[in-house]
Design a protein around this motif. Structure first.
Motif, PDB file in Angstrom:
ATOM      1  N   TYR A  43       0.821  -1.219   0.000  1.00  0.00           N
ATOM      2  CA  TYR A  43       0.000   0.000   0.000  1.00  0.00           C
ATOM      3  C   TYR A  43       0.850   1.262   0.000  1.00  0.00           C
ATOM      4  O   TYR A  43       0.411   2.295  -0.517  1.00  0.00           O
ATOM      5  CB  TYR A  43      -0.991  -0.061   1.170  1.00  0.00           C
ATOM      6  N   MET A  44       2.064   1.183   0.528  1.00  0.00           N
ATOM      7  CA  MET A  44       2.976   2.328   0.433  1.00  0.00           C
ATOM      8  C   MET A  44       3.385   2.557  -1.024  1.00  0.00           C
ATOM      9  O   MET A  44       3.450   3.694  -1.499  1.00  0.00           O
ATOM     10  CB  MET A  44       4.211   2.096   1.310  1.00  0.00           C
ATOM     11  N   LEU A  45       3.642   1.454  -1.744  1.00  0.00           N
ATOM     12  CA  LEU A  45       4.032   1.580  -3.157  1.00  0.00           C
ATOM     13  C   LEU A  45       2.861   2.048  -4.023  1.00  0.00           C
ATOM     14  O   LEU A  45       3.030   2.893  -4.905  1.00  0.00           O
ATOM     15  CB  LEU A  45       4.562   0.236  -3.674  1.00  0.00           C
ATOM     16  N   LEU A  46       1.679   1.515  -3.767  1.00  0.00           N
ATOM     17  CA  LEU A  46       0.508   1.945  -4.537  1.00  0.00           C
ATOM     18  C   LEU A  46       0.227   3.432  -4.320  1.00  0.00           C
ATOM     19  O   LEU A  46      -0.085   4.164  -5.262  1.00  0.00           O
ATOM     20  CB  LEU A  46      -0.727   1.124  -4.143  1.00  0.00           C
ATOM     21  N   LYS A  47       0.354   3.875  -3.070  1.00  0.00           N
ATOM     22  CA  LYS A  47       0.104   5.289  -2.762  1.00  0.00           C
ATOM     23  C   LYS A  47       1.101   6.192  -3.490  1.00  0.00           C
ATOM     24  O   LYS A  47       0.719   7.213  -4.080  1.00  0.00           O
ATOM     25  CB  LYS A  47       0.203   5.515  -1.255  1.00  0.00           C
ATOM     26  N   LYS A  48       2.361   5.781  -3.475  1.00  0.00           N
ATOM     27  CA  LYS A  48       3.388   6.633  -4.082  1.00  0.00           C
ATOM     28  C   LYS A  48       3.231   6.728  -5.603  1.00  0.00           C
ATOM     29  O   LYS A  48       3.403   7.801  -6.183  1.00  0.00           O
ATOM     30  CB  LYS A  48       4.781   6.096  -3.741  1.00  0.00           C
ATOM     31  N   HIS A  49       2.895   5.608  -6.241  1.00  0.00           N
ATOM     32  CA  HIS A  49       2.958   5.561  -7.702  1.00  0.00           C
ATOM     33  C   HIS A  49       1.607   5.658  -8.413  1.00  0.00           C
ATOM     34  O   HIS A  49       1.571   5.898  -9.621  1.00  0.00           O
ATOM     35  CB  HIS A  49       3.670   4.279  -8.146  1.00  0.00           C
ATOM     36  N   PHE A  50       0.499   5.453  -7.693  1.00  0.00           N
ATOM     37  CA  PHE A  50      -0.801   5.397  -8.379  1.00  0.00           C
ATOM     38  C   PHE A  50      -1.854   6.341  -7.799  1.00  0.00           C
ATOM     39  O   PHE A  50      -2.977   6.377  -8.296  1.00  0.00           O
ATOM     40  CB  PHE A  50      -1.344   3.955  -8.354  1.00  0.00           C
ATOM     41  N   ARG A  51      -1.495   7.112  -6.770  1.00  0.00           N
ATOM     42  CA  ARG A  51      -2.502   7.918  -6.092  1.00  0.00           C
ATOM     43  C   ARG A  51      -3.199   8.903  -7.020  1.00  0.00           C
ATOM     44  O   ARG A  51      -4.373   9.235  -6.831  1.00  0.00           O
ATOM     45  CB  ARG A  51      -1.857   8.667  -4.911  1.00  0.00           C
ATOM     46  N   GLU A  52      -2.508   9.376  -8.028  1.00  0.00           N
ATOM     47  CA  GLU A  52      -3.094  10.365  -8.948  1.00  0.00           C
ATOM     48  C   GLU A  52      -3.867   9.719 -10.098  1.00  0.00           C
ATOM     49  O   GLU A  52      -4.466  10.412 -10.910  1.00  0.00           O
ATOM     50  CB  GLU A  52      -1.986  11.256  -9.522  1.00  0.00           C
ATOM     51  N   ASP A  53      -3.848   8.397 -10.174  1.00  0.00           N
ATOM     52  CA  ASP A  53      -4.535   7.707 -11.268  1.00  0.00           C
ATOM     53  C   ASP A  53      -6.004   7.477 -10.934  1.00  0.00           C
ATOM     54  O   ASP A  53      -6.362   7.236  -9.780  1.00  0.00           O
ATOM     55  CB  ASP A  53      -3.851   6.368 -11.563  1.00  0.00           C
ATOM     56  N   SER A  54      -6.842   7.496 -11.963  1.00  0.00           N
ATOM     57  CA  SER A  54      -8.294   7.354 -11.767  1.00  0.00           C
ATOM     58  C   SER A  54      -8.669   5.997 -11.178  1.00  0.00           C
ATOM     59  O   SER A  54      -9.718   5.863 -10.553  1.00  0.00           O
ATOM     60  CB  SER A  54      -9.007   7.553 -13.104  1.00  0.00           C
ATOM     61  N   TYR A  55      -7.827   4.997 -11.380  1.00  0.00           N
ATOM     62  CA  TYR A  55      -8.143   3.637 -10.930  1.00  0.00           C
ATOM     63  C   TYR A  55      -7.459   3.278  -9.599  1.00  0.00           C
ATOM     64  O   TYR A  55      -7.447   2.108  -9.208  1.00  0.00           O
ATOM     65  CB  TYR A  55      -7.746   2.622 -12.015  1.00  0.00           C
ATOM     66  N   TYR A  56      -6.935   4.290  -8.903  1.00  0.00           N
ATOM     67  CA  TYR A  56      -6.220   4.034  -7.641  1.00  0.00           C
ATOM     68  C   TYR A  56      -7.103   3.305  -6.628  1.00  0.00           C
ATOM     69  O   TYR A  56      -6.706   2.297  -6.040  1.00  0.00           O
ATOM     70  CB  TYR A  56      -5.721   5.360  -7.059  1.00  0.00           C
ATOM     71  N   VAL A  57      -8.318   3.779  -6.437  1.00  0.00           N
ATOM     72  CA  VAL A  57      -9.223   3.140  -5.465  1.00  0.00           C
ATOM     73  C   VAL A  57      -9.574   1.726  -5.915  1.00  0.00           C
ATOM     74  O   VAL A  57      -9.716   0.814  -5.092  1.00  0.00           O
ATOM     75  CB  VAL A  57     -10.500   3.982  -5.255  1.00  0.00           C
ATOM     76  N   ASP A  58      -9.677   1.516  -7.226  1.00  0.00           N
ATOM     77  CA  ASP A  58      -9.933   0.164  -7.743  1.00  0.00           C
ATOM     78  C   ASP A  58      -8.806  -0.788  -7.356  1.00  0.00           C
ATOM     79  O   ASP A  58      -9.052  -1.949  -7.000  1.00  0.00           O
ATOM     80  CB  ASP A  58     -10.075   0.191  -9.268  1.00  0.00           C
ATOM     81  N   LEU A  59      -7.562  -0.305  -7.444  1.00  0.00           N
ATOM     82  CA  LEU A  59      -6.412  -1.131  -7.049  1.00  0.00           C
ATOM     83  C   LEU A  59      -6.487  -1.485  -5.560  1.00  0.00           C
ATOM     84  O   LEU A  59      -6.273  -2.645  -5.180  1.00  0.00           O
ATOM     85  CB  LEU A  59      -5.099  -0.403  -7.333  1.00  0.00           C
ATOM     86  N   LEU A  60      -6.791  -0.487  -4.738  1.00  0.00           N
ATOM     87  CA  LEU A  60      -6.886  -0.727  -3.297  1.00  0.00           C
ATOM     88  C   LEU A  60      -7.986  -1.741  -2.983  1.00  0.00           C
ATOM     89  O   LEU A  60      -7.777  -2.687  -2.219  1.00  0.00           O
ATOM     90  CB  LEU A  60      -7.172   0.586  -2.552  1.00  0.00           C
ATOM     91  N   ASP A  61      -9.167  -1.529  -3.577  1.00  0.00           N
ATOM     92  CA  ASP A  61     -10.291  -2.443  -3.358  1.00  0.00           C
ATOM     93  C   ASP A  61      -9.925  -3.860  -3.772  1.00  0.00           C
ATOM     94  O   ASP A  61     -10.235  -4.833  -3.076  1.00  0.00           O
ATOM     95  CB  ASP A  61     -11.516  -1.997  -4.160  1.00  0.00           C
ATOM     96  N   LEU A  62      -9.274  -3.971  -4.928  1.00  0.00           N
ATOM     97  CA  LEU A  62      -8.921  -5.286  -5.469  1.00  0.00           C
ATOM     98  C   LEU A  62      -7.951  -6.017  -4.540  1.00  0.00           C
ATOM     99  O   LEU A  62      -8.162  -7.193  -4.209  1.00  0.00           O
ATOM    100  CB  LEU A  62      -8.318  -5.118  -6.859  1.00  0.00           C
ATOM    101  N   PHE A  63      -6.903  -5.331  -4.105  1.00  0.00           N
ATOM    102  CA  PHE A  63      -5.933  -5.973  -3.207  1.00  0.00           C
ATOM    103  C   PHE A  63      -6.578  -6.358  -1.877  1.00  0.00           C
ATOM    104  O   PHE A  63      -6.337  -7.457  -1.349  1.00  0.00           O
ATOM    105  CB  PHE A  63      -4.715  -5.077  -2.975  1.00  0.00           C
ATOM    106  N   HIS A  64      -7.409  -5.487  -1.322  1.00  0.00           N
ATOM    107  CA  HIS A  64      -8.048  -5.797  -0.041  1.00  0.00           C
ATOM    108  C   HIS A  64      -8.997  -6.985  -0.170  1.00  0.00           C
ATOM    109  O   HIS A  64      -8.999  -7.882   0.683  1.00  0.00           O
ATOM    110  CB  HIS A  64      -8.800  -4.571   0.485  1.00  0.00           C
ATOM    111  N   GLU A  65      -9.788  -7.000  -1.236  1.00  0.00           N
ATOM    112  CA  GLU A  65     -10.755  -8.089  -1.386  1.00  0.00           C
ATOM    113  C   GLU A  65     -10.060  -9.422  -1.650  1.00  0.00           C
ATOM    114  O   GLU A  65     -10.402 -10.441  -1.046  1.00  0.00           O
ATOM    115  CB  GLU A  65     -11.731  -7.788  -2.529  1.00  0.00           C
ATOM    116  N   VAL A  66      -9.071  -9.422  -2.535  1.00  0.00           N
ATOM    117  CA  VAL A  66      -8.375 -10.669  -2.862  1.00  0.00           C
ATOM    118  C   VAL A  66      -7.596 -11.189  -1.653  1.00  0.00           C
ATOM    119  O   VAL A  66      -7.526 -12.400  -1.427  1.00  0.00           O
ATOM    120  CB  VAL A  66      -7.464 -10.476  -4.091  1.00  0.00           C
TER     121      VAL A  66
END
Length: 350
Positions: A135-158
């Protein structure tokens, strides 16, 4: 780019990510001793193994975009490689914890992390930190992307789905108390789908789809409807090879019988046994000695489990090929993504 070069390029990226994670700890003013510990844990637990899950994100993204890896810009490659390494970090988190739960001795040809001198139960916290690194890496590299929350949701659910699969595996197949009445093909299916298929097959493709801009629920469902059965087939194949493959062939000594695993093989046997054969299974399955294991293997041969597996394989692959042929490519999803996965799995011997 050949397979070896592609893997090496991916591995080289991990060194950069370790430095990024190290910098975060420095900014928190963590003592050097703790920083060194975390870096050691990252390097010991994450980059080993085949890295198939992480590399699959890159391969899938390139198929979806209709390009080769060498066509990716440096920025594109790093972002998609980071998603791949996030899956490998998730895998590392699972394995460090799983090895402690199973009291395993070795992993990827070296001592399990908790057995490394000086580690012990600190490995529990280390597993948490491996997950936190995602989640530290996702925040640093994807926070400005439209699909950032989708990535977070996907990792948490899986992650939660995988933990559900692990829970059912642990309560169904206790190594200390063998009770074959707890086993069933239905439980086996749930365990392998939740413990393996979601994070090993669906997650890499879904991550690549989000980055490629293919985000419609209908397309994600198309992917899931193919990849989950494919992941289940892969694990059934693993169960079969554990029993019927040779150590030279599969690169390890199969232990499912001695470990009282709720495998596809024993569940198929339970459907076929006579009362006398069931007694033989009850008295020998899950025992740690070679003689008991040999009796169980002979029984599996007598019951024709190899033929049962061959028939199953042809049936499931036929259905998967039909599903792939029916994929709707209107929004950018491509049949090739799934046929490439199937080609890697079909008739594999290791």
């Amino acid at each position: 780019m050949d397979k070896a070069a592609a893997k090496q390029k991916f591995v080289d990226t991990f060194g950069e990510l370790v430095e990024e994670l190290k910098t975060i700890l420095v900014q928190y003013k963590m003592p050097q001793e703790a920083i060194d510990w975390f870096v050691n844990s990252l390097n010991y637990n994450t980059p080993g193994g085949k890295l198939n899950r992480g590399l699959s994100v890159i391969d899938t993204y390139c198929i979806l975009k209709g390009i080769s890896t060498s066509d990716l810009s440096e920025e594109q490659y790093k972002k998609v490689a980071i998603l791949g390494w996030c899956i490998e970090l998730l895998q590392a988190y699972f394995l460090v914890a799983d090895d402690m739960m199973d009291q395993s001795k070795t992993r990827r040809g070296q001592p399990c992390w908790y057995l490394v001198e000086g580690v012990g139960n600190i490995a529990i916290n280390d597993s948490f930190m491996l997950e936190g690194a995602i989640y530290m890496l996702l925040k640093k590299h994807f926070r400005e992307d439209s699909y950032y929350v989708d990535l977070l949701d996907l990792f948490h659910e899986v992650t939660f789905q995988t933990e559900l699969g692990q829970l059912l595996d642990l309560v169904t197949a206790d190594e200390e108390v063998v009770d074959l009445d707890k086993f069933s093909l239905l439980k086996h299916s749930f365990i392998v789908i939740f413990k393996t298929a979601y994070y090993s097959f669906y997650l890499p493709v879904a991550l690549a789809m989000f980055m490629a801009g293919i985000t419609k629920q209908s397309d994600l469902k198309q992917a899931q409807d193919i990849l989950i059965p494919l992941g289940e087939y892969f694990q059934i194949q693993d169960d079969y090879l554990d029993c019927f493959g040779t150590p030279e062939q599969i690169g390890k000594i199969g232990t499912d019988i001695k470990d009282n695993k709720c495998s596809w093989v024993v569940n198929q046997a339970l459907l076929k046994v006579t009362p006398e054969q069931r007694h033989l299974l009850d008295t020998n399955y899950g025992k740690k000695d070679d003689e008991s294991e040999a009796r169980v293997k002979k029984l599996f041969n007598d019951l024709g489990i190899e033929k049962t597996y061959t028939d199953y394989e042809e049936e499931v692959v036929g259905k998967l090929r039909q599903s792939i042929a029916n994929v709707d490519e209107t929004n950018g999803l491509k049949k090739e993504v799934f046929s490439a996965f199937l080609a890697k799995v079909y008739k594999r011997s290791k």
